[in-house]
Design an enzyme around this catalytic site. Sequence first.
Site, PDB file in Angstrom:
ATOM      1  N   ASP A  43       0.865  -1.180   0.000  1.00 52.07           N
ATOM      2  CA  ASP A  43       0.000   0.000   0.000  1.00 52.07           C
ATOM      3  C   ASP A  43       0.908   1.239   0.000  1.00 52.07           C
ATOM      4  OD1 ASP A  43      -2.364   1.551   0.297  1.00 52.07           O
ATOM      5  OD2 ASP A  43      -1.915   1.735   2.434  1.00 52.07           O
TER       6      ASP A  43
ATOM      7  N   ASP B 217      -7.225  -1.585   3.846  1.00 54.04           N
ATOM      8  CA  ASP B 217      -6.338  -2.680   3.457  1.00 54.04           C
ATOM      9  C   ASP B 217      -6.793  -4.022   4.026  1.00 54.04           C
ATOM     10  OD1 ASP B 217      -4.522  -0.942   2.114  1.00 54.04           O
ATOM     11  OD2 ASP B 217      -3.674  -0.382   4.050  1.00 54.04           O
TER      12      ASP B 217
ATOM     13  N   ASP C 259      -1.741  -0.845   6.305  1.00 54.68           N
ATOM     14  CA  ASP C 259      -1.852  -0.327   7.670  1.00 54.68           C
ATOM     15  C   ASP C 259      -3.244   0.158   8.031  1.00 54.68           C
ATOM     16  OD1 ASP C 259      -1.611   2.015   5.941  1.00 54.68           O
ATOM     17  OD2 ASP C 259      -1.459   3.146   7.814  1.00 54.68           O
ATOM     18  N   GLY C 260      -4.160   0.284   7.074  1.00 56.43           N
ATOM     19  CA  GLY C 260      -5.452   0.895   7.367  1.00 56.43           C
ATOM     20  C   GLY C 260      -6.621  -0.039   7.167  1.00 56.43           C
ATOM     21  N   ILE C 261      -7.815   0.443   7.522  1.00 51.99           N
ATOM     22  CA  ILE C 261      -9.028  -0.364   7.411  1.00 51.99           C
ATOM     23  C   ILE C 261      -9.321  -0.720   5.956  1.00 51.99           C
ATOM     24  CG2 ILE C 261     -10.563   1.662   7.288  1.00 51.99           C
ATOM     25  CD1 ILE C 261     -12.577   0.013   8.931  1.00 51.99           C
TER      26      ILE C 261
END
Length: 883
Positions: free
Chosen positions: A548, A766, A762-764
């Site tokens: 990402d 993903d 690292d995020g929602i």
Amino acid sequence: MASNLLRFPLPPPSSLHIRPSKFLVNRCFPRLRRSRIRRHCSRPFFLVSNSVEISTQSFESTESSIESVKSITSDTPILLDVSGMMCGGCVARVKSVLMSDDRVASAVVNMLTETAAVKFKPEVEVTADTAESLAKRLTESGFEAKRRVSGMGVAENVKKWKEMVSKKEDLLVKSRNRVAFAWTLVALCCGSHTSHILHSLGIHIAHGGIWDLLHNSYVKGGLAVGALLGPGRELLFDGIKAFGKRSPNMNSLVGLGSMAAFSISLISLVNPELEWDASFFDEPVMLLGFVLLGRSLEERAKLQASTDMNELLSLISTQSRLVITSSDNNTPVDSVLSSDSICINVSVDDIRVGDSLLVLPGETFPVDGSVLAGRSVVDESMLTGESLPVFKEEGCSVSAGTINWDGPLRIKASSTGSNSTISKIVRMVEDAQGNAAPVQRLADAIAGPFVYTIMSLSAMTFAFWYYVGSHIFPDVLLNDIAGPDGDALALSLKLAVDVLVVSCPCALGLATPTAILIGTSLGAKRGYLIRGGDVLERLASIDCVALDKTGTLTEGRPVVSGVASLGYEEQEVLKMAAAVEKTATHPIAKAIVNEAESLNLKTPETRGQLTEPGFGTLAEIDGRFVAVGSLEWVSDRFLKKNDSSDMVKLESLLDHKLSNTSSTSRYSKTVVYVGREGEGIIGAIAISDCLRQDAEFTVARLQEKGIKTVLLSGDREGAVATVAKNVGIKSESTNYSLSPEKKFEFISNLQSSGHRVAMVGDGINDAPSLAQADVGIALKIEAQENAASNAASVILVRNKLSHVVDALSLAQATMSKVYQNLAWAIAYNVISIPIAAGVLLPQYDFAMTPSLSGGLMALSSIFVVSNSLLLQLHKSETSKNSL
């Protein structure tokens, strides 16, 4: 004052915090919660403070604890503590007992950690009684077992692990004492052979007196009895009990071989008329001496294999100082302790969120929290890997397991017990060691029927050499193993005992768990949590890594670098955007909110916030919807569309703003658009995010290893292309404007084309891709847990992208050790068992003795454990190539 809340003990164990302004229960709690309060508060309580509030936390915890007793979800494995496992055969037997229960879907047994993780079928309603019934079945099968209570306090968990380590250390001491006793007997047995050896060398000493006594068969028999009932007693009794439970183990094989040699010798001694001439009392003595020595060395090596886990546990404090301060105290809030404050030493399990704690210099923080008063520096190297201490003052956060170096600090607990950062790390490592690698199935398949197979081979060996072999190959009776008179019974019995003793299911049983234990513990120590042996095996075979952009290749701390608007003041656009993004968790949303706060802008009230991960956020302001997100998504929210000239003007204004700000090629720029119902696009906000310092190094190292790297981002083409160019990812491997669904689909397509894919995010947004990938790798920014870390199978707790390379390298090294161990264990048994059965005897006149077989058996296990221990010498890629 430390707190304006008072705690009251209530049955069942819980707590109430009361504050009068909210005393009306009917207004504070919905009907279901009120019924719970009435159900649990069977005794009246009285107000002794000038404030009343009923905290929902204690009731929720009480409710959850009651529910946990009633039912455990079937997809959550229960953990059983199982003792008495000695070898791979024991592991296979425990697994067989568990799998024989129709309710069990799968079971993973770990001999090193003495645990069994059991998953039940979806239709099964799992209760505490279900787990207890499985534990009872194991106990009845000869393996003492009990259910490990979920939700057990962190202090209790640490205590349990340390008790297990202490128990192993005590066993090691006893084992050394047994070895000393056994080898004293071995020395006496060898004394009878010493005179023969010296005489053959022409040295005529060591005869007469005690030397002649050692040649006496009754003395040899006494030494054998001493070995069997002394240092070998526990081994023999355990082997006999295992036979009785129909689960023979390695002790059964050794015991059977020793007793067979002793019994034949005893019968020959007391019945000379049989003319067996089969006196080899020294064989059980020598055999037990070598076996016990090997066991002692093996136990020492296994204890050493737990070193990294012990280091993790040493970071957890089990005691804390609870600070109680009078509510009418007037001491300044920045004072560490007031004159009437009382410090009480309590277990860390008794600390609750909001409690005030005192941490002195040199002590470990018992819980996660924030500093209320005091100044100090804190060693956070165990979490961040940063060797320099970090300054802490009022408002700074601290983590459990880190060390206070300088001055006393008073902190407010924010997460306690099993919810603290270090506790989660330890729990994940324990869970990882309970997840077997698929390659373990090979060892399990062999170890299961191993003992019975060896017993059958031993019986066949005896029958062949006694009834057939000694007649077909008469010269074999000239070998020393047949005794001075060339006795077929002595030859056959010793070869049968050789087969029993030389075989080693222990090496098979230890091949995978020891490497997994050391690999996962070493990873946790270095800052990457790997959720099990199955993950390690998949990670070691990865040939494609998808990355990402925001928060992964970039720092994940974006800032607003420019604002442009159409018909509005720039600050007005920023205020609306900040109001909409206030509840969002994406780094870009946080950057917008932080910029508005830094300018002291008052954001308007919003209603009905809706976030669509990967696209943007929508909310109602002053009766009209406002959207913040990508250009296409914001445009699609509203019927009114902007003219192309308006968009060109907006882009031109934003470019002009950015040209007046300093920027470097190491910055990634993202543009989000602001739209309003009835007006369309009204503004654009540029967000800049610096590339990670180790991004270029990480991509380069992955490519050097032959791993394909691709960039997947929901951002616009320009921003993604800039980042890809800077880190070295080819344009054909760069993908932009991808929704979470498109990322998921892209990962699926890579897998369909034969790639084994690791996704790093690292995020929602993903989370779907992380779950779909063969291995999901999540970075934890500021040690906060999120949907990404929940979906991932590897978590980089120190938030270093270069740890992706380190985790891959460690996984490959660990699986290499697993394959080496399995190859050794299988090859050892395939080669040694035929040799022990006498296959080389007719042509090469070579045969093992039972004592030599016992020594080789011990060495095979020691080799496996020692080879796994070499993993501790594995260096990380980052340390080899320091940035």
